[in-house]
Design a protein around this motif. Structure first.
Motif, PDB file in Angstrom:
ATOM      1  N   VAL A   1       0.832  -1.205   0.000  1.00 42.47           N
ATOM      2  CA  VAL A   1       0.000   0.000   0.000  1.00 42.47           C
ATOM      3  C   VAL A   1       0.869   1.258   0.000  1.00 42.47           C
ATOM      4  CG1 VAL A   1      -1.571   1.366   1.459  1.00 42.47           C
ATOM      5  CG2 VAL A   1      -2.071  -1.023   0.980  1.00 42.47           C
ATOM      6  N   SER A   2       1.907   1.255   0.799  1.00 41.84           N
ATOM      7  CA  SER A   2       2.808   2.405   0.875  1.00 41.84           C
ATOM      8  C   SER A   2       3.534   2.625  -0.453  1.00 41.84           C
ATOM      9  CB  SER A   2       3.822   2.196   2.001  1.00 41.84           C
ATOM     10  OG  SER A   2       4.733   3.257   2.036  1.00 41.84           O
ATOM     11  N   VAL A   3       4.087   1.564  -1.009  1.00 39.88           N
ATOM     12  CA  VAL A   3       4.817   1.665  -2.283  1.00 39.88           C
ATOM     13  C   VAL A   3       3.887   2.141  -3.392  1.00 39.88           C
ATOM     14  CG1 VAL A   3       5.970   0.294  -4.069  1.00 39.88           C
ATOM     15  CG2 VAL A   3       6.616   0.013  -1.669  1.00 39.88           C
TER      16      VAL A   3
ATOM     17  N   PHE B   1       3.016   6.026  -3.232  1.00 36.02           N
ATOM     18  CA  PHE B   1       4.047   6.906  -3.781  1.00 36.02           C
ATOM     19  C   PHE B   1       4.198   6.709  -5.290  1.00 36.02           C
ATOM     20  CE2 PHE B   1       5.227   6.963   0.716  1.00 36.02           C
ATOM     21  CZ  PHE B   1       5.378   8.330   0.904  1.00 36.02           C
ATOM     22  N   ALA B   2       4.240   5.465  -5.737  1.00 37.52           N
ATOM     23  CA  ALA B   2       4.432   5.189  -7.160  1.00 37.52           C
ATOM     24  C   ALA B   2       3.304   5.776  -8.001  1.00 37.52           C
ATOM     25  CB  ALA B   2       4.553   3.686  -7.395  1.00 37.52           C
ATOM     26  N   TYR B   3       2.071   5.659  -7.524  1.00 40.09           N
ATOM     27  CA  TYR B   3       0.934   6.211  -8.280  1.00 40.09           C
ATOM     28  C   TYR B   3       1.115   7.706  -8.507  1.00 40.09           C
ATOM     29  CZ  TYR B   3      -3.654   8.053  -9.318  1.00 40.09           C
ATOM     30  OH  TYR B   3      -4.697   8.745  -9.894  1.00 40.09           O
ATOM     31  N   PHE B   4       1.365   8.449  -7.454  1.00 40.86           N
ATOM     32  CA  PHE B   4       1.495   9.900  -7.582  1.00 40.86           C
ATOM     33  C   PHE B   4       2.729  10.297  -8.387  1.00 40.86           C
ATOM     34  CE2 PHE B   4      -1.508   9.853  -4.028  1.00 40.86           C
ATOM     35  CZ  PHE B   4      -2.416  10.799  -4.475  1.00 40.86           C
TER      36      PHE B   4
ATOM     37  N   PRO C   1       8.018   1.047 -13.084  1.00 41.90           N
ATOM     38  CA  PRO C   1       9.142   0.316 -12.484  1.00 41.90           C
ATOM     39  C   PRO C   1      10.113   1.229 -11.722  1.00 41.90           C
ATOM     40  CG  PRO C   1       8.773  -0.451 -14.723  1.00 41.90           C
ATOM     41  CD  PRO C   1       7.897   0.747 -14.518  1.00 41.90           C
ATOM     42  N   LYS C   2      10.392   2.389 -12.287  1.00 41.10           N
ATOM     43  CA  LYS C   2      11.315   3.317 -11.622  1.00 41.10           C
ATOM     44  C   LYS C   2      10.693   3.869 -10.336  1.00 41.10           C
ATOM     45  CE  LYS C   2      14.258   5.604 -13.900  1.00 41.10           C
ATOM     46  NZ  LYS C   2      15.456   6.327 -14.292  1.00 41.10           N
ATOM     47  N   ALA C   3       9.401   4.165 -10.363  1.00 36.80           N
ATOM     48  CA  ALA C   3       8.723   4.698  -9.178  1.00 36.80           C
ATOM     49  C   ALA C   3       8.670   3.664  -8.056  1.00 36.80           C
ATOM     50  CB  ALA C   3       7.310   5.160  -9.550  1.00 36.80           C
ATOM     51  N   ILE C   4       8.416   2.407  -8.407  1.00 34.93           N
ATOM     52  CA  ILE C   4       8.386   1.341  -7.398  1.00 34.93           C
ATOM     53  C   ILE C   4       9.779   1.143  -6.809  1.00 34.93           C
ATOM     54  CG2 ILE C   4       8.085  -1.153  -7.105  1.00 34.93           C
ATOM     55  CD1 ILE C   4       5.700  -0.880  -9.116  1.00 34.93           C
ATOM     56  N   ALA C   5      10.783   1.101  -7.678  1.00 33.79           N
ATOM     57  CA  ALA C   5      12.160   0.945  -7.195  1.00 33.79           C
ATOM     58  C   ALA C   5      12.552   2.105  -6.292  1.00 33.79           C
ATOM     59  CB  ALA C   5      13.118   0.845  -8.383  1.00 33.79           C
ATOM     60  N   ARG C   6      12.187   3.328  -6.674  1.00 36.40           N
ATOM     61  CA  ARG C   6      12.528   4.515  -5.885  1.00 36.40           C
ATOM     62  C   ARG C   6      11.873   4.444  -4.500  1.00 36.40           C
ATOM     63  NH1 ARG C   6      11.470   9.725  -4.391  1.00 36.40           N
ATOM     64  NH2 ARG C   6      13.216  11.150  -4.658  1.00 36.40           N
ATOM     65  N   SER C   7      10.634   4.017  -4.475  1.00 39.84           N
ATOM     66  CA  SER C   7       9.916   3.910  -3.208  1.00 39.84           C
ATOM     67  C   SER C   7      10.584   2.884  -2.291  1.00 39.84           C
ATOM     68  CB  SER C   7       8.461   3.527  -3.464  1.00 39.84           C
ATOM     69  OG  SER C   7       7.730   3.495  -2.274  1.00 39.84           O
ATOM     70  N   LEU C   8      10.988   1.762  -2.842  1.00 38.08           N
ATOM     71  CA  LEU C   8      11.646   0.732  -2.038  1.00 38.08           C
ATOM     72  C   LEU C   8      13.031   1.173  -1.575  1.00 38.08           C
ATOM     73  CD1 LEU C   8      10.594  -2.418  -4.083  1.00 38.08           C
ATOM     74  CD2 LEU C   8       9.767  -1.761  -1.811  1.00 38.08           C
TER      75      LEU C   8
ATOM     76  N   SER D   1      19.066  12.274  -2.734  1.00 36.71           N
ATOM     77  CA  SER D   1      18.849  11.271  -1.688  1.00 36.71           C
ATOM     78  C   SER D   1      19.400   9.934  -2.185  1.00 36.71           C
ATOM     79  CB  SER D   1      17.350  11.146  -1.406  1.00 36.71           C
ATOM     80  OG  SER D   1      16.691  10.673  -2.564  1.00 36.71           O
ATOM     81  N   LEU D   2      19.403   8.951  -1.303  1.00 37.42           N
ATOM     82  CA  LEU D   2      19.839   7.615  -1.695  1.00 37.42           C
ATOM     83  C   LEU D   2      18.994   7.091  -2.851  1.00 37.42           C
ATOM     84  CD1 LEU D   2      21.576   5.075  -1.165  1.00 37.42           C
ATOM     85  CD2 LEU D   2      19.792   4.344   0.439  1.00 37.42           C
ATOM     86  N   GLN D   3      17.674   7.260  -2.747  1.00 35.45           N
ATOM     87  CA  GLN D   3      16.784   6.774  -3.797  1.00 35.45           C
ATOM     88  C   GLN D   3      16.992   7.515  -5.120  1.00 35.45           C
ATOM     89  OE1 GLN D   3      15.867   7.896  -0.781  1.00 35.45           O
ATOM     90  NE2 GLN D   3      14.080   9.216  -0.849  1.00 35.45           N
ATOM     91  N   ASP D   4      17.363   8.784  -5.058  1.00 37.54           N
ATOM     92  CA  ASP D   4      17.667   9.535  -6.277  1.00 37.54           C
ATOM     93  C   ASP D   4      18.928   8.982  -6.937  1.00 37.54           C
ATOM     94  OD1 ASP D   4      15.504  11.310  -6.025  1.00 37.54           O
ATOM     95  OD2 ASP D   4      16.666  12.666  -4.757  1.00 37.54           O
ATOM     96  N   MET D   5      19.943   8.735  -6.125  1.00 38.71           N
ATOM     97  CA  MET D   5      21.213   8.216  -6.649  1.00 38.71           C
ATOM     98  C   MET D   5      21.043   6.837  -7.270  1.00 38.71           C
ATOM     99  SD  MET D   5      23.869   9.286  -3.672  1.00 38.71           S
ATOM    100  CE  MET D   5      24.080  10.969  -3.142  1.00 38.71           C
ATOM    101  N   LEU D   6      20.305   5.960  -6.588  1.00 41.92           N
ATOM    102  CA  LEU D   6      20.137   4.589  -7.067  1.00 41.92           C
ATOM    103  C   LEU D   6      19.209   4.476  -8.270  1.00 41.92           C
ATOM    104  CD1 LEU D   6      19.863   2.676  -3.664  1.00 41.92           C
ATOM    105  CD2 LEU D   6      21.838   2.781  -5.208  1.00 41.92           C
ATOM    106  N   CYS D   7      18.236   5.373  -8.371  1.00 42.59           N
ATOM    107  CA  CYS D   7      17.214   5.249  -9.417  1.00 42.59           C
ATOM    108  C   CYS D   7      17.326   6.292 -10.525  1.00 42.59           C
ATOM    109  CB  CYS D   7      15.822   5.314  -8.787  1.00 42.59           C
ATOM    110  SG  CYS D   7      15.542   3.957  -7.634  1.00 42.59           S
ATOM    111  N   GLY D   8      18.308   7.180 -10.438  1.00 44.63           N
ATOM    112  CA  GLY D   8      18.468   8.182 -11.490  1.00 44.63           C
ATOM    113  C   GLY D   8      17.334   9.191 -11.531  1.00 44.63           C
TER     114      GLY D   8
END
Length: 165
Positions: free
Chosen positions: A76-78, A81-84, A112-119, A139-146
């Motif tokens: 639900v959390s992922v 964020f991914a939807y928005f 896929p990128k939004a789900i990965a970023r959320s995780l 952030s870490l998620q920005d660095m890992l997911c571009g």
């Protein structure tokens, strides 16, 4: 390349606090629906309460039900964020603080990128890296997911919101 400034830590934190309230509400609704489903399964004799005093005790004691509930809450959390992020690049909290997540070329995130970023956000802890990345404020998620989170002007924030109509 984006022409907006990178979002600082304090705005990201404020946005995360707003969004956390919404995610908690969704988690509560998910929990209620899960409890109702388990109660229904017990009512139809598809699941036994056994020697547990109530449904909550059953869920806590059963590793499958416990894991299923935890998985649903993460899902639900992922998905929130991914939807928005895929629809407008802004969650409810990000809209309030004029933030937008996007790719470096300004495009919206794919699912896929939004789900990965959320995780990769690690429940928001990934934002602490912003305090160390002085120049790009990633952030870490920005660095890992571009991805990047930018601070929009008031006018641009209204444009993003109005484009959803």
């Amino acid at each position: 390349m984006s022409h907006f400034a990178p979002a600082n830590f304090s705005r990201r934190l404020a946005s995360l606090i707003y969004d956390s309230l919404v995610v908690v509400a969704f988690a509560m609704l998910t929990t209620v629906l899960f409890l109702l489903t388990i109660n229904a399964l017990i009512s139809f004799n598809l699941l036994a309460l056994g020697n547990h005093e109530d449904v909550s005790a059953l869920i806590q004691a059963d590793p499958i039900l416990y894991t299923l509930r935890a998985t649903l809450l993460v899902l639900v959390s992922v998905l929130f964020f991914a939807y928005f992020w895929t629809k407008s690049g802004q969650t409810i909290g990000m809209r309030a603080w004029r933030l937008k997540v996007q790719t470096p070329d300004g495009a919206l995130l794919t699912w896929p990128k939004a789900i990965a970023r959320s995780l990769c956000a690690l429940l928001g802890l990934g934002n602490l890296i912003v305090l160390l990345d002085f120049k790009k404020k990633r952030s870490l998620q920005d660095m890992l997911c571009g991805t990047e989170v930018v601070l929009l002007s008031k006018e641009e924030n209204k444009k993003v919101y109005n484009s959803l109509d």
